[in-house]
Write a protein that holds these residues in place. Structure first.
Motif, short mmCIF file in Angstrom:
data_model
loop_
_atom_site.label_atom_id
_atom_site.label_comp_id
_atom_site.label_asym_id
_atom_site.label_seq_id
_atom_site.Cartn_x
_atom_site.Cartn_y
_atom_site.Cartn_z
N THR A 173 0.84 -1.14 0.09
CA THR A 173 0.08 -0.08 -0.12
C THR A 173 0.91 1.18 -0.10
OG1 THR A 173 -1.47 -1.12 1.35
CG2 THR A 173 -1.93 1.29 1.21
N ASP A 174 0.38 2.28 -0.67
CA ASP A 174 1.31 3.46 -0.87
C ASP A 174 0.81 4.43 0.47
OD1 ASP A 174 2.35 5.99 -1.07
OD2 ASP A 174 2.45 5.72 -3.31
N GLU A 175 1.45 4.06 1.68
CA GLU A 175 1.17 4.68 2.93
C GLU A 175 1.24 6.37 2.75
OE1 GLU A 175 3.92 3.48 6.37
OE2 GLU A 175 3.96 5.68 6.45
N VAL A 187 -1.97 8.68 4.00
CA VAL A 187 -1.80 9.49 4.78
C VAL A 187 -2.41 11.08 4.32
CG1 VAL A 187 -0.29 10.78 6.40
CG2 VAL A 187 -0.38 8.13 6.14
N ALA A 188 -1.73 11.48 3.18
CA ALA A 188 -1.86 12.60 2.50
C ALA A 188 -3.51 12.74 2.04
CB ALA A 188 -1.07 12.80 1.12
N GLY A 189 -3.92 11.62 1.72
CA GLY A 189 -5.47 11.62 1.12
C GLY A 189 -6.46 11.87 2.37
N ALA A 190 -6.05 11.25 3.64
CA ALA A 190 -6.60 11.14 4.77
C ALA A 190 -6.71 12.63 5.14
CB ALA A 190 -5.97 10.39 5.89
N LEU A 191 -5.59 13.25 5.12
CA LEU A 191 -5.50 14.77 5.62
C LEU A 191 -6.51 15.72 4.66
CD1 LEU A 191 -4.48 16.64 7.70
CD2 LEU A 191 -2.31 16.90 6.10
N ARG A 192 -6.53 15.29 3.47
CA ARG A 192 -7.32 16.29 2.70
C ARG A 192 -8.91 16.15 3.16
NH1 ARG A 192 -3.83 15.07 -1.16
NH2 ARG A 192 -4.82 13.09 -2.01
N HIS A 193 -9.10 14.88 3.57
CA HIS A 193 -10.58 14.61 4.24
C HIS A 193 -10.60 14.73 5.77
CE1 HIS A 193 -10.76 12.81 0.10
NE2 HIS A 193 -12.17 12.88 0.21
N SER A 194 -9.51 15.28 6.37
CA SER A 194 -9.62 15.92 7.66
C SER A 194 -9.49 14.71 8.60
CB SER A 194 -10.98 16.59 7.96
OG SER A 194 -11.10 17.62 8.87
N VAL A 195 -8.77 13.92 8.04
CA VAL A 195 -8.12 12.63 9.30
C VAL A 195 -6.92 12.75 9.45
CG1 VAL A 195 -8.09 10.37 9.90
CG2 VAL A 195 -9.87 11.24 8.16
N LEU A 196 -6.20 13.29 10.70
CA LEU A 196 -4.88 13.40 10.94
C LEU A 196 -4.36 12.14 11.25
CD1 LEU A 196 -2.39 14.98 10.76
CD2 LEU A 196 -2.96 16.19 12.85
N VAL A 197 -3.67 11.37 10.70
CA VAL A 197 -3.02 10.16 11.14
C VAL A 197 -1.60 9.88 10.74
CG1 VAL A 197 -3.86 8.85 9.22
CG2 VAL A 197 -3.59 7.64 11.44
N ARG A 223 -12.80 5.20 2.78
CA ARG A 223 -13.14 5.41 1.38
C ARG A 223 -11.73 6.13 0.66
NH1 ARG A 223 -17.60 9.02 4.03
NH2 ARG A 223 -19.29 7.56 4.08
N VAL A 224 -10.86 6.83 1.51
CA VAL A 224 -9.72 7.16 0.80
C VAL A 224 -8.53 6.30 0.24
CG1 VAL A 224 -7.52 8.61 1.22
CG2 VAL A 224 -9.81 9.39 2.44
N TRP A 225 -8.80 4.99 1.19
CA TRP A 225 -7.98 3.69 0.53
C TRP A 225 -8.50 3.27 -0.60
CZ3 TRP A 225 -9.47 -1.36 0.47
CH2 TRP A 225 -8.42 -2.21 0.25
#
Ligand SMILES: Cc1ncc(COP(=O)(O)O)c(C=O)c1O
Length: 474
Positions: free
Chosen positions: A404-406, A410-420, A458-460
């Motif tokens: 998986t491209d971690e 992570v970057a996609g999650a941040l665009r959807h307001s998830v900071l991980v 969803r991002v994944w």
């Protein structure tokens, strides 16, 4: 009392008195001596101090207000204006840089502020103040206030199986401080290099390096730290997290524990056991005890209140072998005069009355529920991802499907307001660590956790097919 010590006027100067006051106040503001929000003396008080007429000060203040240096606040006089503040920030080793505002913050860190037991702490602090003896208001012993060392020795023996005694304990200002002291003490025992777990808490490794020691990364596998690799490294000290490896969550296996102790004995070395989240065993099977109990002469056990109560307390402890403790005391004698005692006495009260036990029991029940919800949500929304390691502590290590491209996730999650955080943030080896997420679950209510993992899913699912990894066969 002088109201504004740094402002003076001279009658011998050709500069008018009003202008002298303006120049002096501007200089003190610009140089950061008069801080934004500082209340200035009334015009009458300053005029008295400087032996000038009040109108001179009124005019100077008026001009400074017009230029934006000061502001007149209705009902509270004249203050240094807020917006001139240069944001002076001292960078620290724990700096995370700018943290974006997000809907779901899945980072792991210290205790959740909302879970701090205010009532119990106020009660403990009041009892400590009420009972404090005169001698306890003098400089405390370098190793800590005696009542706390006694309570800690009992508590650590009872809940973590630590073999210690009050005189073997040193109270410190959190693990970071304990580690800094150890970095000064170890060279006195002929040790200049510390092996560290990889993956691990990279900022801690930097901390050791900044203290002037070298670090050697040692890999971690499904049983915990690789002791054979440690032995090959030739070092005599290692920093480990055997209860719940940070970040992978692995509990050091019985076999590795025995190997680690043999290694320490065979090399005349020391193990630093960072038991940062040892209060939070969430599994139904028995709680793994501290490694220290297997070799109290070789293991420095370290605990902290940062996960159980609040990092703000800056309160932790070391249970150390006599050789190490003697070196630690020497360091403290040269460097500081011990830790603040009232907080120690209050914490001793919290331990004595069982309030900490009750607080932790409540937290464990809450975090167990959150972790179970997280696990279910991961199975549903992130197929192929494994919640790895023991159910313990305040974070989970999610192993993503291999390849998986971690970073993309992570970057996609941040665009959807998830900071991980991605697992690669904790890797130190040249090789790329397997893709993973490190998820803190203590700070979000179950429903918010579920929403966050659904969003991650969803991002994944929207990652290009090749970047979503491949499902594990088992
Ligand atoms: C691995 C690890 N060790 C130790 C600590 C605690 O450090 P301190 O006691 O200085 O707050 C933390 C932070 O929560 C941590 O993640």
């Amino acid at each position: 009392m002088v109201w504004l010590a740094s402002v003076e006027v001279s009658r011998d100067s050709s500069q008018p008195l009003t202008s002298q006051i303006q120049t002096a106040v501007k200089r003190e503001i610009t140089e950061g001596v008069l801080r934004p929000g500082t209340r200035l003396p009334s015009s009458r008080a300053l005029a008295d101090d400087l032996s000038v007429s009040r109108s001179v000060v009124v005019e100077a203040y008026g001009q400074l207000i017009a230029e934006g240096y000061l502001e007149a606040v209705q009902g509270s006089g004249t203050r240094v204006a807020g917006h001139l503040a240069p944001a002076a920030r001292v960078p620290t080793l724990l700096d995370e840089g700018r943290v974006p505002a997000v809907r779901w913050d899945l980072r792991t860190g210290g205790a959740v502020p909302a879970h701090f037991p205010h009532r119990e702490w106020v009660g403990a602090y009041q009892r400590a103040l009420r009972n404090v003896g005169r001698a306890e208001l003098d400089y405390p012993p370098l190793s800590g206030a005696r009542p706390l060392c006694e309570e800690l020795a009992r508590y650590l023996g009872r809940v973590r199986g630590v073999r210690t005694a009050p005189e073997r304990i040193m109270v410190v200002q959190g693990f970071a401080h304990g580690l800094a002291l150890l970095c000064s003490a170890l060279p006195r025992l002929g040790i200049g290099t510390v092996a560290v777990e990889d993956p691990g808490l990279v900022r801690q490794h930097r901390f050791v390096q900044e203290a002037g020691l070298s670090t050697v990364p040692v890999p971690v596998d499904a049983e915990g730290v690789d002791v054979a690799a440690l032995a090959r490294s030739g070092v005599r000290a290692v920093l480990v997290t055997p209860f719940h490896q940070f970040p992978t969550g692995v509990t050091l296996s019985a076999r590795r524990r025995a190997e680690l102790v043999d290694w320490a004995r065979g090399t005349d070395g020391y193990v630093i056991e960072d038991d940062y989240d040892g209060d939070f065993w969430l599994e139904r099977r028995p709680h793994p005890l501290a490694l220290q109990r297997m070799a109290p002469d070789r293991v420095v056990y370290a605990g902290t209140t940062s996960k159980a109560l609040a990092p703000a307390l800056r309160l932790g402890w070391l249970a150390a072998p006599p050789t190490v403790l003697a070196a630690l005391e020497q360091v403290r004698g040269e460097r500081d005069l011990g830790s603040e005692a009232l907080t120690q006495l209050a914490f001793a009260e919290l331990l004595r009355g069982g309030a900490l036990d009750r607080h932790l029991r409540r937290l464990r029940a809450r975090y167990r529920g959150r972790r179970e919800a997280l696990t279910l949500a991961v199975h549903r929304h992130l197929p192929g991802t494994v919640v790895a390691g023991a159910a313990a502590g305040l974070h989970a290590y999610l192993r993503l499907p291999p390849h998986t491209d971690e970073a993309l996730l992570v970057a996609g999650a941040l665009r959807h307001s998830v900071l991980v955080r991605g697992g690669s943030e904790f890797g130190t080896l040249a090789r790329r660590p397997d893709p993973a997420l490190v998820v803190g679950y203590a700070g979000l209510p179950t429903t918010a956790l579920l929403d966050a993992v659904r969003e991650l899913g969803r991002v994944w699912a929207r990652l290009p097919r090749g970047e979503r990894g491949v499902a594990r066969s088992a």
